[in-house]
Design an enzyme around this catalytic site. Structure first.
Site, PDB file in Angstrom:
ATOM      1  N   ASN A   9      21.867  15.468  -5.843  1.00 48.93           N
ATOM      2  CA  ASN A   9      22.543  16.124  -4.725  1.00 48.93           C
ATOM      3  C   ASN A   9      23.756  16.860  -5.292  1.00 48.93           C
ATOM      4  O   ASN A   9      24.754  16.231  -5.642  1.00 48.93           O
ATOM      5  CB  ASN A   9      22.989  15.074  -3.691  1.00 48.93           C
ATOM      6  CG  ASN A   9      23.865  15.670  -2.612  1.00 48.93           C
ATOM      7  OD1 ASN A   9      23.921  16.886  -2.431  1.00 48.93           O
ATOM      8  ND2 ASN A   9      24.566  14.809  -1.874  1.00 48.93           N
ATOM      9  N   TRP A  10      23.625  18.181  -5.387  1.00 48.60           N
ATOM     10  CA  TRP A  10      24.720  18.960  -5.996  1.00 48.60           C
ATOM     11  C   TRP A  10      25.920  19.112  -5.064  1.00 48.60           C
ATOM     12  O   TRP A  10      26.963  19.592  -5.491  1.00 48.60           O
ATOM     13  CB  TRP A  10      24.215  20.349  -6.391  1.00 48.60           C
ATOM     14  CG  TRP A  10      23.196  20.356  -7.488  1.00 48.60           C
ATOM     15  CD1 TRP A  10      22.835  19.305  -8.284  1.00 48.60           C
ATOM     16  CD2 TRP A  10      22.411  21.485  -7.916  1.00 48.60           C
ATOM     17  NE1 TRP A  10      21.867  19.708  -9.176  1.00 48.60           N
ATOM     18  CE2 TRP A  10      21.592  21.036  -8.976  1.00 48.60           C
ATOM     19  CE3 TRP A  10      22.323  22.817  -7.508  1.00 48.60           C
ATOM     20  CZ2 TRP A  10      20.702  21.888  -9.624  1.00 48.60           C
ATOM     21  CZ3 TRP A  10      21.433  23.659  -8.153  1.00 48.60           C
ATOM     22  CH2 TRP A  10      20.632  23.191  -9.210  1.00 48.60           C
ATOM     23  N   LYS A  11      25.741  18.764  -3.818  1.00 49.26           N
ATOM     24  CA  LYS A  11      26.794  18.964  -2.811  1.00 49.26           C
ATOM     25  C   LYS A  11      27.246  20.437  -2.833  1.00 49.26           C
ATOM     26  O   LYS A  11      26.433  21.316  -3.095  1.00 49.26           O
ATOM     27  CB  LYS A  11      27.963  18.000  -3.039  1.00 49.26           C
ATOM     28  CG  LYS A  11      27.494  16.567  -3.243  1.00 49.26           C
ATOM     29  CD  LYS A  11      28.600  15.581  -3.130  1.00 49.26           C
ATOM     30  CE  LYS A  11      28.095  14.202  -3.516  1.00 49.26           C
ATOM     31  NZ  LYS A  11      28.915  13.128  -3.028  1.00 49.26           N
ATOM     32  N   HIS A  94      23.676  12.474   5.341  1.00 48.03           N
ATOM     33  CA  HIS A  94      24.571  12.079   4.238  1.00 48.03           C
ATOM     34  C   HIS A  94      25.905  11.636   4.835  1.00 48.03           C
ATOM     35  O   HIS A  94      26.379  12.208   5.821  1.00 48.03           O
ATOM     36  CB  HIS A  94      24.771  13.256   3.269  1.00 48.03           C
ATOM     37  CG  HIS A  94      25.453  12.827   2.005  1.00 48.03           C
ATOM     38  ND1 HIS A  94      26.808  12.653   1.923  1.00 48.03           N
ATOM     39  CD2 HIS A  94      24.952  12.495   0.790  1.00 48.03           C
ATOM     40  CE1 HIS A  94      27.123  12.244   0.705  1.00 48.03           C
ATOM     41  NE2 HIS A  94      26.009  12.138  -0.005  1.00 48.03           N
ATOM     42  N   GLU A  96      28.827  12.191   4.039  1.00 46.78           N
ATOM     43  CA  GLU A  96      29.837  13.245   4.167  1.00 46.78           C
ATOM     44  C   GLU A  96      29.608  14.061   5.443  1.00 46.78           C
ATOM     45  O   GLU A  96      30.559  14.505   6.091  1.00 46.78           O
ATOM     46  CB  GLU A  96      29.816  14.150   2.921  1.00 46.78           C
ATOM     47  CG  GLU A  96      30.449  13.433   1.733  1.00 46.78           C
ATOM     48  CD  GLU A  96      29.884  13.801   0.377  1.00 46.78           C
ATOM     49  OE1 GLU A  96      29.259  14.864   0.249  1.00 46.78           O
ATOM     50  OE2 GLU A  96      30.054  13.006  -0.570  1.00 46.78           O
ATOM     51  N   GLU A 166      22.856   4.327   0.791  1.00 46.81           N
ATOM     52  CA  GLU A 166      24.047   4.792   0.077  1.00 46.81           C
ATOM     53  C   GLU A 166      25.295   4.156   0.687  1.00 46.81           C
ATOM     54  O   GLU A 166      25.840   4.690   1.673  1.00 46.81           O
ATOM     55  CB  GLU A 166      24.169   6.319   0.197  1.00 46.81           C
ATOM     56  CG  GLU A 166      23.051   7.085  -0.453  1.00 46.81           C
ATOM     57  CD  GLU A 166      23.538   8.441  -0.949  1.00 46.81           C
ATOM     58  OE1 GLU A 166      23.397   8.685  -2.147  1.00 46.81           O
ATOM     59  OE2 GLU A 166      24.085   9.222  -0.156  1.00 46.81           O
ATOM     60  N   GLY A 172      30.698   8.511  -5.185  1.00 49.61           N
ATOM     61  CA  GLY A 172      31.760   9.226  -5.885  1.00 49.61           C
ATOM     62  C   GLY A 172      32.921   8.353  -6.312  1.00 49.61           C
ATOM     63  O   GLY A 172      34.017   8.848  -6.579  1.00 49.61           O
ATOM     64  N   SER A 211      27.290   6.324  -7.138  1.00 51.94           N
ATOM     65  CA  SER A 211      27.808   6.183  -8.508  1.00 51.94           C
ATOM     66  C   SER A 211      26.734   5.781  -9.523  1.00 51.94           C
ATOM     67  O   SER A 211      27.009   5.016 -10.459  1.00 51.94           O
ATOM     68  CB  SER A 211      29.000   5.216  -8.547  1.00 51.94           C
ATOM     69  OG  SER A 211      30.083   5.780  -7.829  1.00 51.94           O
ATOM     70  N   GLY A 232      24.704  11.947  -7.023  1.00 47.54           N
ATOM     71  CA  GLY A 232      25.627  13.039  -6.721  1.00 47.54           C
ATOM     72  C   GLY A 232      26.253  13.584  -7.995  1.00 47.54           C
ATOM     73  O   GLY A 232      25.669  14.401  -8.709  1.00 47.54           O
ATOM     74  N   GLY A 233      27.448  13.093  -8.316  1.00 47.06           N
ATOM     75  CA  GLY A 233      28.228  13.617  -9.437  1.00 47.06           C
ATOM     76  C   GLY A 233      27.443  13.753 -10.739  1.00 47.06           C
ATOM     77  O   GLY A 233      27.525  14.791 -11.419  1.00 47.06           O
TER      78      GLY A 233
HETATM   79  C1  PEP Z   1      25.791  11.178  -3.061  1.00 49.35           C
HETATM   80  O1  PEP Z   1      26.660  11.983  -2.738  1.00 49.35           O
HETATM   81  O2  PEP Z   1      24.722  11.121  -2.421  1.00 49.35           O
HETATM   82  C2  PEP Z   1      26.052  10.308  -4.188  1.00 49.35           C
HETATM   83  C3  PEP Z   1      25.251   9.294  -4.395  1.00 49.35           C
HETATM   84  O3  PEP Z   1      27.135  10.638  -4.954  1.00 49.35           O
HETATM   85  P1  PEP Z   1      27.583   9.934  -6.343  1.00 49.35           P
HETATM   86  O4  PEP Z   1      26.337   9.739  -7.170  1.00 49.35           O
HETATM   87  O5  PEP Z   1      28.538  10.876  -6.952  1.00 49.35           O
HETATM   88  O6  PEP Z   1      28.172   8.622  -5.977  1.00 49.35           O
END
Ligand code: PEP
Length: 257
Positions: A9-11, A94, A96, A166, A172, A211, A232-233
């Site tokens: 997920n590049w956001k 998500h 966010e 999640e 993050g 994470s 994500g990251g």
């Molecule tokens: C996400 O935003 O779906 C996510 C899992 O982010 P991260 O891997 O950065 O925790």
């Protein structure tokens, strides 16, 4: 044999140059990967990614959709538009979007339905915040998020859906969930789904997200109740993402032995 999914997920992170080097980097490390690997790009880059991944097994997803098919919804993007660029998946719910854009479980349920109706596979994100966990409400939160979707869609919800557990506090934060806690929640999600509708266990696919990185991915992916990871990251860094894909391949190879 279950599928193992690695979804990035590049956001809201991209530029034409960054997308080019990221996708080419991922492609060059993929070899004969047996996991299902996909990247969820921001809308303006769907076309570019579609071109870059052409002929490869890397798949494309989007990060949101509007519940309507078309019409006077300025600034919105429909499932059909997403599909037009070869995307097969879309993230819905998500944390966010729930926390920053007021998406309620009802809205998320409608988006999940719109995705399923159009033939896209929704990656339905559910998860509790730190406050909710600390106040002992984790299961109630997960149950409400899942039940709202299943009540709207019924058993059809499980024909083509991927659930991503999640925990919001793990996203993050560099503090992934403990594997044992994650397994408990995956079990709880499966039990809840099966209490709501008579769905066979093999139809319930659950990813873990929060994470995940190249170092910890294997410890999540090797768990039987885990069908993959949402990243994500680390999905923005070629080596990290590659390490996660490699972990998925190692898990699949170990299962085949
Ligand atoms: C996400 O935003 O779906 C996510 C899992 O982010 P991260 O891997 O950065 O925790």
């Amino acid at each position: 044999m279950r599928n193992t999914i690695v979804a990035g997920n590049w956001k809201m992170n991209a530029s034409k140059d960054a997308v080019k080097s990221l996708v080419n980097g991922i492609l060059s490390g993929m070899g004969d990967v047996s996991a299902e690997v996909l990247v969820c790009a921001p809308f303006p880059y769907l076309s570019q990614v579609e071109t870059l991944i052409s002929g490869s097994s890397l798949m494309l997803g989007a990060q949101n959709l509007n519940v309507n098919v078309s019409g006077a919804f300025t600034g919105e993007v429909s499932a059909e538009m997403i599909k037009d660029f070869g995307a097969k998946h879309v993230i819905v719910g998500h944390s966010e979007r729930r926390s920053l854009y007021g998406e309620t479980s009802e809205i998320v349920a409608k988006k999940t339905k719109a995705a399923i109706d159009s033939g896209l596979t929704p990656l339905l994100c559910i998860g509790e915040s730190l406050d909710q966990r600390e106040s002992g409400n984790t299961e109630a939160v997960i149950s409400e998020q899942l039940t709202t979707v299943v009540r709207l869609i019924g058993i059809e919800a499980f024909k083509n859906i991927i659930i991503a557990y999640e925990p919001v506090w793990a996203i993050g934060s560099d503090h992934a969930a403990l594997v044992a806690d994650m397994v408990d929640m995956h079990e709880y999600i499966k039990d809840t789904a099966r209490k709501l509708v008579d769905v066979p266990e093999s139809k319930i696919h659950i990813l873990y997200g929060g994470s995940v990185n190249a170092v910890n991915a294997y410890t999540f992916l090797r768990e039987e109740l885990v069908d993959g990871v949402l990243v994500g990251g680390a999905s923005l860094k070629i080596k990290e993402f590659q390490g996660i894909v490699d972990s998925a391949t190692d898990v699949i190879t170990a299962q085949e032995l």
